[in-house]
Design an enzyme around this catalytic site. Structure first.
Site, PDB file in Angstrom:
ATOM      1  N   HIS A 188       3.137  -6.478   7.133  1.00  0.00           N
ATOM      2  CA  HIS A 188       2.060  -6.158   5.915  1.00  0.00           C
ATOM      3  C   HIS A 188       2.667  -6.806   4.449  1.00  0.00           C
ATOM      4  O   HIS A 188       1.762  -7.043   3.289  1.00  0.00           O
ATOM      5  CB  HIS A 188       1.437  -6.508   6.002  1.00  0.00           C
ATOM      6  CG  HIS A 188       0.167  -7.423   7.024  1.00  0.00           C
ATOM      7  ND1 HIS A 188      -1.301  -8.455   7.056  1.00  0.00           N
ATOM      8  CD2 HIS A 188       0.603  -7.328   8.165  1.00  0.00           C
ATOM      9  CE1 HIS A 188      -1.093  -8.934   7.541  1.00  0.00           C
ATOM     10  NE2 HIS A 188      -0.886  -7.896   9.109  1.00  0.00           N
ATOM     11  N   ASP A 246       3.957  -5.789  -4.315  1.00  0.00           N
ATOM     12  CA  ASP A 246       3.412  -6.074  -3.033  1.00  0.00           C
ATOM     13  C   ASP A 246       3.453  -7.376  -2.094  1.00  0.00           C
ATOM     14  O   ASP A 246       4.511  -7.874  -2.052  1.00  0.00           O
ATOM     15  CB  ASP A 246       2.122  -6.581  -3.861  1.00  0.00           C
ATOM     16  CG  ASP A 246       0.659  -6.920  -3.711  1.00  0.00           C
ATOM     17  OD1 ASP A 246       0.694  -6.414  -2.416  1.00  0.00           O
ATOM     18  OD2 ASP A 246      -0.127  -6.743  -4.448  1.00  0.00           O
TER      19      ASP A 246
HETATM   20  C1  GDG Z   1      -1.666  -5.404   2.328  1.00  0.00           C
HETATM   21  C2  GDG Z   1      -0.404  -5.989   1.581  1.00  0.00           C
HETATM   22  C3  GDG Z   1      -0.339  -8.470   1.223  1.00  0.00           C
HETATM   23  C4  GDG Z   1     -10.362  -5.167  -2.447  1.00  0.00           C
HETATM   24  N1  GDG Z   1     -11.860  -4.672  -3.547  1.00  0.00           N
HETATM   25  C5  GDG Z   1     -12.471  -5.065  -2.577  1.00  0.00           C
HETATM   26  C6  GDG Z   1     -12.341  -6.548  -1.464  1.00  0.00           C
HETATM   27  N2  GDG Z   1     -10.987  -6.360  -2.113  1.00  0.00           N
HETATM   28  C7  GDG Z   1     -10.228  -6.974  -1.088  1.00  0.00           C
HETATM   29  C8  GDG Z   1      -9.465  -8.353  -2.039  1.00  0.00           C
HETATM   30  C9  GDG Z   1      -8.419  -8.697  -1.029  1.00  0.00           C
HETATM   31  C10 GDG Z   1      -7.942  -7.253  -0.607  1.00  0.00           C
HETATM   32  O1  GDG Z   1      -8.677  -6.443  -0.690  1.00  0.00           O
HETATM   33  C11 GDG Z   1      -6.736  -6.805  -0.610  1.00  0.00           C
HETATM   34  O2  GDG Z   1      -5.148  -7.078  -0.185  1.00  0.00           O
HETATM   35  P1  GDG Z   1      -4.478  -7.415  -1.470  1.00  0.00           P
HETATM   36  O3  GDG Z   1      -3.046  -8.579  -1.269  1.00  0.00           O
HETATM   37  O4  GDG Z   1      -4.519  -7.901  -2.321  1.00  0.00           O
HETATM   38  O5  GDG Z   1      -3.519  -5.953  -0.561  1.00  0.00           O
HETATM   39  P2  GDG Z   1      -3.880  -4.694   0.355  1.00  0.00           P
HETATM   40  O6  GDG Z   1      -4.853  -3.889   0.021  1.00  0.00           O
HETATM   41  O7  GDG Z   1      -2.852  -3.561  -0.330  1.00  0.00           O
HETATM   42  O8  GDG Z   1      -3.070  -5.620   0.793  1.00  0.00           O
HETATM   43  C12 GDG Z   1      -0.762  -7.147   0.399  1.00  0.00           C
HETATM   44  C13 GDG Z   1      -2.090  -7.708   2.574  1.00  0.00           C
HETATM   45  O9  GDG Z   1      -1.790  -6.702   2.961  1.00  0.00           O
HETATM   46  C14 GDG Z   1      -2.090  -8.868   3.381  1.00  0.00           C
HETATM   47  O10 GDG Z   1      -1.189  -9.092   4.313  1.00  0.00           O
HETATM   48  O11 GDG Z   1      -1.227  -9.561   0.790  1.00  0.00           O
HETATM   49  O12 GDG Z   1       0.222  -7.607   0.086  1.00  0.00           O
HETATM   50  O13 GDG Z   1      -0.641  -5.037   0.280  1.00  0.00           O
HETATM   51  O14 GDG Z   1      -9.080  -9.712   0.346  1.00  0.00           O
HETATM   52  O15 GDG Z   1     -10.303  -9.088  -1.763  1.00  0.00           O
HETATM   53  N3  GDG Z   1     -13.546  -7.223  -1.399  1.00  0.00           N
HETATM   54  C15 GDG Z   1     -14.365  -6.553  -1.541  1.00  0.00           C
HETATM   55  N4  GDG Z   1     -15.047  -5.812  -2.170  1.00  0.00           N
HETATM   56  C16 GDG Z   1     -13.980  -5.158  -3.307  1.00  0.00           C
HETATM   57  O16 GDG Z   1     -14.461  -3.911  -3.407  1.00  0.00           O
HETATM   58  N5  GDG Z   1     -15.410  -7.143  -0.544  1.00  0.00           N
END
Ligand code: GDG
Length: 559
Positions: free
Chosen positions: A215, A444
Site C-alpha cells: 500500500h 504517499d
Molecule cells: C496507506 C498509505 C494509501 C483519516 N482521519 C480520519 C479518517 N481518516 C481516513 C481517511 C482515509 C484514510 O484514513 C487515510 O488514507 P490515506 O490513503 O490518506 O493514508 P494512509 O493512512 O497513510 O494509508 C496510502 C492507503 O494506505 C491505502 O492503500 O492510499 O498511501 O499510506 O480513508 O478518510 N477517517 C475517519 N475519521 C478520521 O478522523 N472516519
C-alpha cells in the site's frame, strides 16, 4: 478457484486510523525466538515443525490489522466488534462467496480473542506481546520500513532485535494462513508489515496461490539498499505469484531491487525465481547459466492503483443531514468566502508543515485574507508512541500557534486545528464544506483523502491541490499538481485553486470524478484478483526469454 465477480456493497475507506494503540500485558513470551539474521539472504525456517494440514477457507486475507474494534462488555470483559474498513467491505462479497478468513492483529497487546465469525467472514487473531508491539510494530514497521520506504524523510533506524521480531511475527501470520487455507486456496497478503509472509507461506503450503499488495511506495534501489535485510525482504515478497504496487514506478523499483539485492533476472514485469538459489559469489555468466539450468517460477510485479467506495461516499454526501452539517460547519467558521481543508493522519509523510508554511506566507503576503479565508486542518492521532511522531506533533502545533498568533482576530483564527478522529459522516460534511482541499504529501503510496474529496463533490464544485508525490497524482490530473518542497509553487497553486473560475473548477472536477467513479475499490479488488487468478497453478519450469535484464548483484548482499 476463487469466484471473481463484480463487488457490490458499501465500502468504508475512512475508518478512523487505528494504528496508534498499544499498552497492556504480554500474550507471547519472546523466549525461543528464531535467530533471524543467522544466514545471509535466507530467513530460517522453524525446526522440526510438522507440515500443516489444509484448512477450510478458499480465500484468506492476511493484513496487519483485523477489521475489529475492542469494546468493553457489560461485565467489564473485552469484546470484539467488527469495524468494516475499506478493504474488508470491498472483499466481503468475495469472502462470503468463497468462505473467506481474515488474519490480523486486533490492535492491542495481550491475549488475542478466539476466532469468531462476522458478516460471513472468519476472523483469526494474531497476538502480539507488548515487546513485539515495541520491536515489530512501532520499531521495524514504523521506525525502519515506513521512513525507508517514504524516501527517508526522517532517518530510518536499523536494529537487529527489531528485525528478529519482524521475522518472528511474520512467521506467526504465515502459520495462521497455512492453517486456515484450504487446498488450492487464494491467499492475499497486505502491505509492508508482512513482506516475509508470502515466502513463508509458500514453504509451508506450495499448493496455494499467493498475492501481495504493497500500500505504500516501494523506494528506489539507492534507498532500499540501506536496509541490511534487503535480500531477505525481496526473497520474502517473491514467495508470491503476483506482487501489486500502487504505481508503475513502485513495481519498477521492486524489479530493480530483485536484480540488485537478490541477483535475479527480470524480463518485462516478471522476475525469474529459480527453484535452486544460485550462490552469491559466482560471476555474471555463470550465474546466468546456472539460473537457466534450474526450474523455477515467474513472479509478476505490476501496478494496481487502489481506490475508495466512490458511490458509498457520494451517497453519504447527498444525505440531507450531512449537507446541513456542512452548512453548519461553514457558519461556525464565520461564513468565510474560502474554506481550505487538510485531512491527514498526523504523519511526517503528509507534508502538513510544508502546507502550513505556504498558507502562512499566502496570508502574510495578502493573497488570501482572514477572516475571508480559513484553513481547517484535521490531524488524526497516529503512532503516538513513536519518537518522530511526538516531535512532529509539537512542530505542527507550534506552527499553527504562530500563524494564529500572527493573523487571528478575536473569534476568527485563520487555522482551525483538530487533533481528533471523526466518524465518516463528519468527514463527508467537512469535504462538502471545503472549497479547496490541500493534499500535499512528501511521499504517499496513493492518498485516499484526495479521492474521497472528489467522490463527495457531486455538484462538480471545489478544487484539489495535490502533491505530485502521491499515487493519486497519476490519476487525478484535474488537480492543481504541486511539488510541496517548492513553497512558492505551492503558494501559487493554493491561490490559483482558491480563485479558479467556476468553469475551470467544474472542468477539472468532472475529469477527476470520472476517474474515481470508473476506478473504485471494487474495481481495484476485482482487477487484482483476476490477475492473480491468471497465474498458472503449476509454476512454469521454463526459463525466461532472452530479452531479460540482468544486473550484477550489489557487492555486499549479506546481512
Ligand atoms: C496507506 C498509505 C494509501 C483519516 N482521519 C480520519 C479518517 N481518516 C481516513 C481517511 C482515509 C484514510 O484514513 C487515510 O488514507 P490515506 O490513503 O490518506 O493514508 P494512509 O493512512 O497513510 O494509508 C496510502 C492507503 O494506505 C491505502 O492503500 O492510499 O498511501 O499510506 O480513508 O478518510 N477517517 C475517519 N475519521 C478520521 O478522523 N472516519
Amino acid at each position: 478457484m476463487l469466484p471473481i465477480r463484480g463487488v457490490a456493497g458499501r465500502v468504508d475507506n475512512s475508518g478512523p486510523p487505528t494504528d496508534q494503540d498499544a499498552g497492556a500485558a504480554p500474550a507471547h513470551s519472546d523466549a525461543g525466538a528464531v535467530p533471524a539474521h543467522s544466514e545471509a539472504g535466507a530467513v530460517p525456517a522453524p525446526n522440526g515443525a510438522a507440515p500443516p494440514q489444509p484448512g477450510q477457507h478458499n480465500f484468506v486475507v492476511a493484513a496487519s490489522r483485523l477489521p475489529v474494534d475492542r469494546t468493553e462488555g457489560p461485565d467489564g470483559e473485552p469484546e470484539w466488534r467488527a469495524s468494516p474498513g475499506g478493504l474488508v467491505t470491498a472483499l466481503e462479497p468475495i469472502m462470503r462467496a468463497a468462505g473467506g478468513a481474515w488474519i490480523g492483529w486486533p490492535g492491542s497487546p495481550g491475549d488475542p480473542p478466539a476466532p469468531f465469525d462476522t458478516n460471513g467472514m472468519h476472523l483469526v487473531s494474531v497476538g502480539l506481546s507488548a515487546a513485539e508491539v515495541r520491536d515489530y510494530y512501532e520499531g521495524f514497521c514504523n521506525a525502519t520500513l515506513w521512513p525507508l520506504y517514504h524516501d527517508v524523510i526522517v532517518p530510518p533506524e536499523f536494529h537487529r532485535e527489531w528485525w528478529d521480531a519482524y521475522v518472528r511475527v511474520n512467521r506467526r501470520y504465515a502459520e495462521a494462513v497455512a492453517a486456515e487455507a484450504a487446498e488450492g486456496a487464494t491467499v492475499w497478503v497486505h502491505d509492508y508489515q508482512l513482506q516475509l509472509v508470502p515466502g513463508m507461506v509458500r514453504e509451508l503450503r506450495s499448493d496455494v496461490r499467493i498475492g501481495h499488495f504493497t500500500h505504500i511506495p516501494f523506494p528506489g534501489y539507492e534507498i532500499f539498499a540501506q536496509l541490511p535485510w534487503r535480500k531477505q525482504i525481496v526473497r520474502g515478497l517473491l514467495g508470491a505469484d503476483l506482487l501489486g504496487f500502487q504505481r508503475q514506478g513502485d513495481a519498477t523499483n521492486f524489479l530493480r531491487a530483485s536484480r540488485r539485492a537478490a541477483g535475479l533476472t527480470t524480463h518485462g514485469s516478471y522476475v525469474w525465481v529459480p527453484d535452486t538459489p544460485v550462490a552469491d559469489d559466482v560471476g555474471r555468466r555463470q550465474r546466468r547459466t546456472a539460473q537457466r539450468n534450474t526450474g523455477g517460477r515467474s513472479v509478476r510485479a505490476a501496478a494496481f492503483p487502489i481506490s475508495i467506495d466512490t458511490r458509498g461516499f457520494g451517497e453519504i454526501a447527498l444525505r440531507p443531514e450531512v449537507q446541513a452539517r456542512a452548512q453548519e460547519i461553514r457558519e461556525a467558521l464565520g461564513k468565510p468566502e474560502t474554506v481550505l481543508l487538510g485531512v491527514d493522519r498526523l504523519d511526517y509523510t503528509k507534508g502538513i508543515l510544508h502546507r502550513l508554511k505556504a498558507y502562512g506566507e499566502v496570508l502574510n503576503e495578502g493573497h488570501l485574507e482572514p477572516p475571508g479565508a480559513v484553513l481547517v486542518q484535521v490531524a488524526s492521532p497516529s503512532r503516538e508512541r513513536v519518537d518522530h511522531y511526538k516531535r512532529l506533533r509539537d512542530e505542527v502545533e507550534g506552527t499553527v500557534g504562530r500563524i494564529n498568533g500572527d493573523f487571528a482576530e478575536v473569534g476568527s483564527p485563520p487555522v482551525h486545528y483538530l487533533h481528533q478522529s471523526y466518524p465518516r459522516e463528519e468527514m463527508a460534511a467537512l469535504y462538502l464544506a471545503a472549497d479547496v482541499m490541500l493534499v500535499t504529501p512528501l511521499r504517499d503510496g496513493m492518498n485516499l483523502v484526495a479521492k474521497e474529496y472528489v467522490a463527495c463533490r457531486y455538484d462538480d464544485t471545489g478544487a484539489l491541490v495535490l502533491s505530485e508525490f502521491t499515487g493519486a497524482a497519476d490519476e487525478l490530473t484535474g488537480a492543481f499538481i504541486v511539488n510541496p518542497h517548492d513553497i512558492d509553487g505551492l503558494k501559487e497553486a493554493i491561490v490559483r485553486a482558491a480563485t479558479a473560475s467556476p468553469a475551470e473548477a467544474r472542468r477539472r472536477m468532472r475529469s477527476m470524478r470520472r476517474r474515481v467513479l470508473e476506478n473504485d475499490v471494487a474495481h481495484w479488488a476485482d482487477t487484482y484478483l483476476r490477475a492473480l487468478d491468471q497465474v498458472p497453478v503449476h509454476p512454469s519450469a521454463t526459463p525466461p526469454p532472452e530479452d531479460h535484464v540482468h544486473e550484477v548483484p550489489s557487492a555486499n548482499q549479506a546481512s
